[in-house]
Enzyme design. Structure first.
Site, PDB file in Angstrom:
ATOM      1  N   PHE A  10       0.747  -1.204  -0.037  1.00  0.00           N
ATOM      2  CA  PHE A  10      -0.085   0.117   0.070  1.00  0.00           C
ATOM      3  C   PHE A  10       0.975   1.128  -0.133  1.00  0.00           C
ATOM      4  O   PHE A  10       1.026   1.919  -0.921  1.00  0.00           O
ATOM      5  CB  PHE A  10      -0.884   0.026   1.092  1.00  0.00           C
ATOM      6  CG  PHE A  10      -1.781   1.198   1.526  1.00  0.00           C
ATOM      7  CD1 PHE A  10      -2.177   2.058   0.501  1.00  0.00           C
ATOM      8  CD2 PHE A  10      -2.038   1.334   2.733  1.00  0.00           C
ATOM      9  CE1 PHE A  10      -3.003   3.197   0.572  1.00  0.00           C
ATOM     10  CE2 PHE A  10      -2.856   2.750   2.997  1.00  0.00           C
ATOM     11  CZ  PHE A  10      -3.407   3.389   1.931  1.00  0.00           C
ATOM     12  N   ILE A  11       1.521   1.558   1.085  1.00  0.00           N
ATOM     13  CA  ILE A  11       2.304   2.727   1.383  1.00  0.00           C
ATOM     14  C   ILE A  11       3.465   2.499   0.129  1.00  0.00           C
ATOM     15  O   ILE A  11       3.847   3.679  -0.328  1.00  0.00           O
ATOM     16  CB  ILE A  11       2.547   3.019   2.571  1.00  0.00           C
ATOM     17  CG1 ILE A  11       1.242   3.341   3.687  1.00  0.00           C
ATOM     18  CG2 ILE A  11       3.586   4.282   2.886  1.00  0.00           C
ATOM     19  CD1 ILE A  11       1.774   3.331   5.067  1.00  0.00           C
ATOM     20  N   ASP A  30       9.922  -6.754  -3.118  1.00  0.00           N
ATOM     21  CA  ASP A  30       8.602  -7.317  -2.370  1.00  0.00           C
ATOM     22  C   ASP A  30       8.570  -8.867  -2.640  1.00  0.00           C
ATOM     23  O   ASP A  30       9.410  -9.387  -3.449  1.00  0.00           O
ATOM     24  CB  ASP A  30       7.475  -6.830  -3.029  1.00  0.00           C
ATOM     25  CG  ASP A  30       6.304  -6.586  -2.032  1.00  0.00           C
ATOM     26  OD1 ASP A  30       6.155  -7.742  -1.267  1.00  0.00           O
ATOM     27  OD2 ASP A  30       5.499  -5.562  -1.859  1.00  0.00           O
ATOM     28  N   SER A 119       4.565   1.639  13.597  1.00  0.00           N
ATOM     29  CA  SER A 119       3.153   1.549  13.800  1.00  0.00           C
ATOM     30  C   SER A 119       2.569   2.178  14.994  1.00  0.00           C
ATOM     31  O   SER A 119       3.060   1.855  16.148  1.00  0.00           O
ATOM     32  CB  SER A 119       2.622   0.165  13.492  1.00  0.00           C
ATOM     33  OG  SER A 119       1.364   0.161  13.606  1.00  0.00           O
ATOM     34  N   TYR A 145       1.880  -8.325  16.027  1.00  0.00           N
ATOM     35  CA  TYR A 145       2.128  -7.339  14.945  1.00  0.00           C
ATOM     36  C   TYR A 145       2.701  -6.080  15.623  1.00  0.00           C
ATOM     37  O   TYR A 145       3.839  -5.758  15.204  1.00  0.00           O
ATOM     38  CB  TYR A 145       1.134  -7.077  14.008  1.00  0.00           C
ATOM     39  CG  TYR A 145       1.442  -5.563  13.366  1.00  0.00           C
ATOM     40  CD1 TYR A 145       2.382  -5.936  12.192  1.00  0.00           C
ATOM     41  CD2 TYR A 145       0.650  -4.771  13.350  1.00  0.00           C
ATOM     42  CE1 TYR A 145       2.710  -4.673  11.466  1.00  0.00           C
ATOM     43  CE2 TYR A 145       0.880  -3.429  12.889  1.00  0.00           C
ATOM     44  CZ  TYR A 145       2.054  -3.618  11.799  1.00  0.00           C
ATOM     45  OH  TYR A 145       2.200  -2.258  10.993  1.00  0.00           O
ATOM     46  N   LYS A 149       6.617  -4.375  16.042  1.00  0.00           N
ATOM     47  CA  LYS A 149       7.286  -3.162  15.505  1.00  0.00           C
ATOM     48  C   LYS A 149       7.857  -2.339  16.699  1.00  0.00           C
ATOM     49  O   LYS A 149       8.830  -1.975  16.683  1.00  0.00           O
ATOM     50  CB  LYS A 149       5.761  -2.536  15.078  1.00  0.00           C
ATOM     51  CG  LYS A 149       5.290  -2.814  13.691  1.00  0.00           C
ATOM     52  CD  LYS A 149       6.625  -2.690  12.499  1.00  0.00           C
ATOM     53  CE  LYS A 149       5.934  -2.779  11.030  1.00  0.00           C
ATOM     54  NZ  LYS A 149       7.007  -2.610  10.241  1.00  0.00           N
ATOM     55  N   LYS A 186      -5.427  -5.971   0.346  1.00  0.00           N
ATOM     56  CA  LYS A 186      -5.127  -6.017   1.975  1.00  0.00           C
ATOM     57  C   LYS A 186      -6.331  -6.654   2.552  1.00  0.00           C
ATOM     58  O   LYS A 186      -6.093  -7.239   3.509  1.00  0.00           O
ATOM     59  CB  LYS A 186      -5.000  -4.568   2.436  1.00  0.00           C
ATOM     60  CG  LYS A 186      -3.737  -3.851   2.120  1.00  0.00           C
ATOM     61  CD  LYS A 186      -3.524  -2.670   2.760  1.00  0.00           C
ATOM     62  CE  LYS A 186      -3.484  -2.656   4.284  1.00  0.00           C
ATOM     63  NZ  LYS A 186      -3.338  -1.367   4.871  1.00  0.00           N
ATOM     64  N   SER A 211     -19.931  -0.936  19.366  1.00  0.00           N
ATOM     65  CA  SER A 211     -18.789  -0.573  20.483  1.00  0.00           C
ATOM     66  C   SER A 211     -18.711  -1.873  21.628  1.00  0.00           C
ATOM     67  O   SER A 211     -19.761  -2.464  21.785  1.00  0.00           O
ATOM     68  CB  SER A 211     -19.204   0.604  21.450  1.00  0.00           C
ATOM     69  OG  SER A 211     -18.489   0.760  22.196  1.00  0.00           O
ATOM     70  N   TYR A 288      -8.614  -4.691  20.273  1.00  0.00           N
ATOM     71  CA  TYR A 288      -9.240  -3.502  19.507  1.00  0.00           C
ATOM     72  C   TYR A 288      -8.759  -2.023  20.133  1.00  0.00           C
ATOM     73  O   TYR A 288      -9.208  -1.786  21.275  1.00  0.00           O
ATOM     74  CB  TYR A 288     -10.913  -3.408  19.137  1.00  0.00           C
ATOM     75  CG  TYR A 288     -11.294  -2.838  18.152  1.00  0.00           C
ATOM     76  CD1 TYR A 288     -11.252  -3.154  16.984  1.00  0.00           C
ATOM     77  CD2 TYR A 288     -12.017  -1.542  18.669  1.00  0.00           C
ATOM     78  CE1 TYR A 288     -11.792  -2.370  16.079  1.00  0.00           C
ATOM     79  CE2 TYR A 288     -12.617  -0.841  17.700  1.00  0.00           C
ATOM     80  CZ  TYR A 288     -12.543  -1.202  16.123  1.00  0.00           C
ATOM     81  OH  TYR A 288     -13.246  -0.465  15.291  1.00  0.00           O
TER      82      TYR A 288
END
Length: 328
Positions: A10-11, A30, A119, A145, A149, A186, A211, A288
């Site tokens: 993506f970026i 990649d 991140s 993840y 990072k 993604k 929520s 979350y």
């Protein structure tokens, strides 16, 4: 020559296409792309491509760049396993940490500037705030993840503090909730805007999570949603202006709700909102992030003055770019 890892992501793809438009020589890296990711490389065929599986050899002390190595003048390390639900720590250890350490050491040895993707997942539930000055050791990411990072951020700080060899200029960027065109590959990790496009195509309405916390209403969860053009601009500014080598937040400094984003989405489409609230999957409930908001004071103190692109403008740009690319 600019080495861009994650060039079919993506970026990385946004950065590569911007550099290409300026006639900058590129080395694209990649893992061998599937059909969806191969579309990211359309228009970049003139530049050499190296397979990440060949570059980051397990156990190697340096990346195997072969004949391309001497031409590299800057490394943009944006490749990673960004799946926030993965439980394969061994894979994250090799891809997100080991490969990053290899590139850092290679850049240090060859005198090449090094810029990498961190991140906002490093901040966990936000109880320690969202300042890029907070030591990594004080942060508790909510998923593996984020841990990968954060561990690399900590390693970088340790290298610098110990006086170990380091690149002549470097920066890490803690990306917040980045959205924009070129996310079609993604899947479930795509931003809310790409999810909205899929929902509208399949259901005729957009689904948002209810929520999971009494402090937030349905759709009232707040994130620092940042347009991809802003983070690419920030990275390139740090490189071009020789800003202090450091770890920087890459966000807007504004926390917008999911409803803000979807309201902007329907406004850009010229339609009335059609929203359905659905239960949050159990696999996400305990990891979350209900609130994120980047503290942008470090990059601002370094001289970055560009105002953020807020949802109304950023979402409209995203839909226009998706249409231009034929990806809607």
């Amino acid at each position: 020559m600019h080495l861009v890892t994650g060039a079919a992501g993506f970026i990385g793809a946004h950065l590569a296409h911007q550099l290409h438009a300026e006639d900058a020589p590129l080395l694209l890296c990649d893992f061998a792309p599937d059909a969806l990711k191969a579309r990211q490389l359309e228009g970049l065929e003139a530049h050499p491509f190296v397979d990440a599986a060949d570059v980051f050899v397990a156990g190697a002390s340096l990346p195997a760049l072969g004949p391309h190595g001497p031409g590299v003048r800057a490394v943009w390390h944006l490749g990673a396993n960004s799946d926030t639900t993965t439980r394969d720590w061994d894979h994250l250890l090799h891809v997100n940490i080991g490969a990053s350490q290899q590139l850092w050491r290679w850049c240090a040895q060859h005198g090449v500037p090094f810029y990498y993707a961190s991140s906002a997942a490093t901040y966990g539930d936000g109880t320690q705030g969202f300042s890029d000055r907070t030591p990594a050791e004080q942060l508790t990411p909510l998923n593996l993840y984020g841990r990968s990072k954060n561990d690399f951020d900590a390693w970088v700080r340790q290298q610098v503090a110990s006086g170990a060899p380091q690149p002549p200029h470097w920066a890490g960027f803690k990306f917040f909730n980045v959205y924009g065109a070129r996310e079609g590959h993604k899947g479930r990790m795509a931003s809310i805007i790409w999810k909205a496009e899929r929902d509208m195509a399949a259901l005729g309405r957009v689904q948002l999570f209810r929520s999971n916390h009494p402090d937030f209403t349905d759709g009232g969860q707040r994130r620092d949603f940042v347009y991809v053009g802003d983070v690419v601009d920030e990275m390139r500014w740090v490189y071009a202006h020789g800003a202090p080598s450091d770890i920087y937040n890459a966000g807007t400094g504004v926390a917008s709700t999911f409803l803000d984003m979807i309201t902007a989405y329907f406004a850009a489409r010229g339609e009335e909102p059609a929203i359905e609230f659905v239960p949050m999957p159990e696999s996400l409930v305990n990891q979350y992030q209900n609130f994120t908001q980047a503290d942008m004071s470090t990059i601002r103190a370094a001289g970055w003055t560009q105002p953020p692109t807020l949802p109304d403008e950023g979402v409209a740009r995203t839909l226009q770019e998706m249409s231009t690319l034929g990806w809607r």
